[in-house]
Design an enzyme around this catalytic site. Structure first.
Site, PDB file in Angstrom:
ATOM      1  N   GLU A  68       0.853  -1.184   0.000  1.00 59.80           N
ATOM      2  CA  GLU A  68       0.000   0.000   0.000  1.00 59.80           C
ATOM      3  C   GLU A  68       0.893   1.239   0.000  1.00 59.80           C
ATOM      4  O   GLU A  68       2.095   1.149   0.290  1.00 59.80           O
ATOM      5  CB  GLU A  68      -0.913  -0.008   1.234  1.00 59.80           C
TER       6      GLU A  68
ATOM      7  N   ASN B 226       1.406   3.533   2.056  1.00 59.52           N
ATOM      8  CA  ASN B 226       2.091   3.767   3.330  1.00 59.52           C
ATOM      9  C   ASN B 226       2.499   2.474   4.024  1.00 59.52           C
ATOM     10  O   ASN B 226       2.806   2.469   5.214  1.00 59.52           O
ATOM     11  CB  ASN B 226       1.188   4.584   4.262  1.00 59.52           C
TER      12      ASN B 226
ATOM     13  N   GLN C 282      28.550  -0.542 -20.127  1.00 58.51           N
ATOM     14  CA  GLN C 282      29.887   0.041 -20.181  1.00 58.51           C
ATOM     15  C   GLN C 282      30.748  -0.638 -21.255  1.00 58.51           C
ATOM     16  O   GLN C 282      31.469   0.034 -21.999  1.00 58.51           O
ATOM     17  CB  GLN C 282      30.561  -0.097 -18.812  1.00 58.51           C
TER      18      GLN C 282
ATOM     19  N   GLY D  93      30.073   0.520 -24.617  1.00 51.91           N
ATOM     20  CA  GLY D  93      30.411   1.915 -24.865  1.00 51.91           C
ATOM     21  C   GLY D  93      29.172   2.723 -25.214  1.00 51.91           C
ATOM     22  O   GLY D  93      28.080   2.490 -24.687  1.00 51.91           O
ATOM     23  N   GLY D  94      29.333   3.667 -26.105  1.00 48.17           N
ATOM     24  CA  GLY D  94      28.220   4.529 -26.493  1.00 48.17           C
ATOM     25  C   GLY D  94      27.045   3.762 -27.060  1.00 48.17           C
ATOM     26  O   GLY D  94      25.888   4.158 -26.880  1.00 48.17           O
TER      27      GLY D  94
ATOM     28  N   GLU E 299       9.518  -7.730  -3.663  1.00 45.82           N
ATOM     29  CA  GLU E 299       9.624  -8.873  -2.756  1.00 45.82           C
ATOM     30  C   GLU E 299      10.606  -8.589  -1.610  1.00 45.82           C
ATOM     31  O   GLU E 299      11.361  -9.453  -1.172  1.00 45.82           O
ATOM     32  CB  GLU E 299      10.042 -10.144  -3.504  1.00 45.82           C
TER      33      GLU E 299
END
Length: 387
Positions: A133, A135, A342, A345-346, A369
């Site tokens: 929930e 809260n 990583q 790379g790009g 969980e």
């Protein structure tokens, strides 16, 4: 044969379970994996995948034979979760969540409840576990959903959030009216789709596993038969703990499927990609990085089969082992996918390669969980000596 092929071969399932696992692996590779990118981009529920799962009768492995099922070992289930999740993490969540939600019905349900409800699961119905929930996340005693007895019915008021699956059957936890102790009041019941007063408030727009529906539910005077109560009023905490102990290794299998996918993609890429005339994998720093990832993956997968074997052997106490598994597997999934990006790379930062998606998919495994901070606390305090 590399060490992971040898590790997989060491599982040694019975022949009929091995044949099913091979069918699941082929289905995941040939059907789920090609659809996963579109599912992620659109955020649409992968109904095609669920139809394929049901065509293979996979829900039947959860359910006893007397109720239309064909039960298989827990290790076989974990292996199937890993393979489905390796291909499509969203589909892995959807299918595994049905197990998470409906296993307590099998363990704690009455004969009448099982006869009435379990055939729907075996035939392919979706299940869900409704605990969290706004809260009351890891602190279940803070939940505010209430169950109130009125004659032969139970009236449900309140709501739940972050519920995996807009399902056919929900295992809902709430507090029984008239019991003041917040722990002793927790109870559990089955809520069926279409019950008046049950509504889906919204489905979340998430970072990862975007095809799996994560919903907020509202209960506005929902009435269910008293016969849908699992156990007795106040027995919910026992049912909850039993449910989580079984679902946490399942979350680990999901995380390890993601981790294995990222590892294999990275190995393929750094074997082909060249820098300064050499394959990336020929650089010593990259070899060290890959060695650490491979070692951790091998150890986590070995522990997965260890915990699975404990459950199959009928162990009643494996909560700490399950927490260790969930903690290490999910932390590895996040590290593995981050390092895979990583290594790409790009290109790893772009959606042309699935490691970008795998990195987003992995994050939830550290949260649901029980957050990994909670699991560290559970593991650590298990060594407190009684005075």
């Amino acid at each position: 044969m590399n060490m992971f092929d040898r590790l997989d071969a060491s599982l040694r399932l019975p022949e009929h379970e091995q044949m099913l696992l091979e069918s699941v692996t082929a289905m995941a590779r040939e059907k789920f994996a090609p659809r996963a990118d579109g599912c992620d981009r659109s955020g649409e529920f992968p109904w095609e995948n669920i139809r394929d799962i049901n065509a293979l009768g996979l829900n039947a492995m959860f359910v006893p034979e007397a109720y239309g099922g064909a039960p298989l070992s827990y290790r076989c289930y974990l292996a199937c979760v890993r393979e489905v999740s390796k291909a499509c993490a969203a589909t892995g969540i959807i299918w595994a969540t049905t197990f998470h939600g409906m296993k307590p019905l099998i363990e704690f349900g009455t004969e009448e409840q099982k006869q009435r409800l379990l055939p729907r699961v075996a035939e392919g119905g979706l299940g869900a576990l409704a605990i969290t929930e706004p809260n009351a996340g890891s602190d279940a005693t803070g939940m505010r959903t209430t169950f109130r007895a009125e004659g032969d019915e139970i009236v449900i008021d309140g709501g739940k959030t972050f519920i995996s699956n807009v399902a056919d059957l929900y295992l809902v936890f709430g507090k029984w009216a008239g019991i003041d102790d917040p722990k002793a009041a927790i109870s559990a019941l089955i809520l069926e789709k279409g019950t008046p007063g049950l509504s889906v408030v919204r489905v979340e727009d998430k970072m990862g596993t975007r095809g799996s529906g994560t919903a907020t539910l509202a209960f506005d005077g929902c009435r269910v038969p008293r016969g849908n109560l699992l156990g007795e009023p106040g027995e919910g905490l026992k049912i909850l703990f039993a449910s989580l102990n079984r679902s946490r290794p399942s979350v680990a299998a999901h995380a390890l499927g993601i981790a294995r996918a990222a590892f294999e993609d990275a190995v393929d890429y750094i074997n082909e990609r060249r820098q300064s005339g050499r394959r990336i994998l020929e650089f010593q720093g990259v070899q060290f990085m890959l060695a650490d990832l491979a070692a951790e993956l091998a150890l986590c997968e070995s522990w997965l089969w260890r915990v699975g074997a404990m459950v199959d052997a009928g162990a009643s106490e494996f909560g700490v082992e399950a927490s260790v598994l969930k903690l290490r597997a999910s932390d590895l999934a996040m590290r593995m996918t981050t390092d895979a990006v990583q290594l790409f790379g790009g290109y790893g930062y772009c959606k042309d390669y699935r490691v970008e998606r795998l990195m987003r998919d992995a994050k939830i495994t550290q949260i649901w969980e029980g957050t990994n901070q909670v699991h560290r606390q559970l593991i650590g305090r298990s060594f407190l000596k009684k005075k």
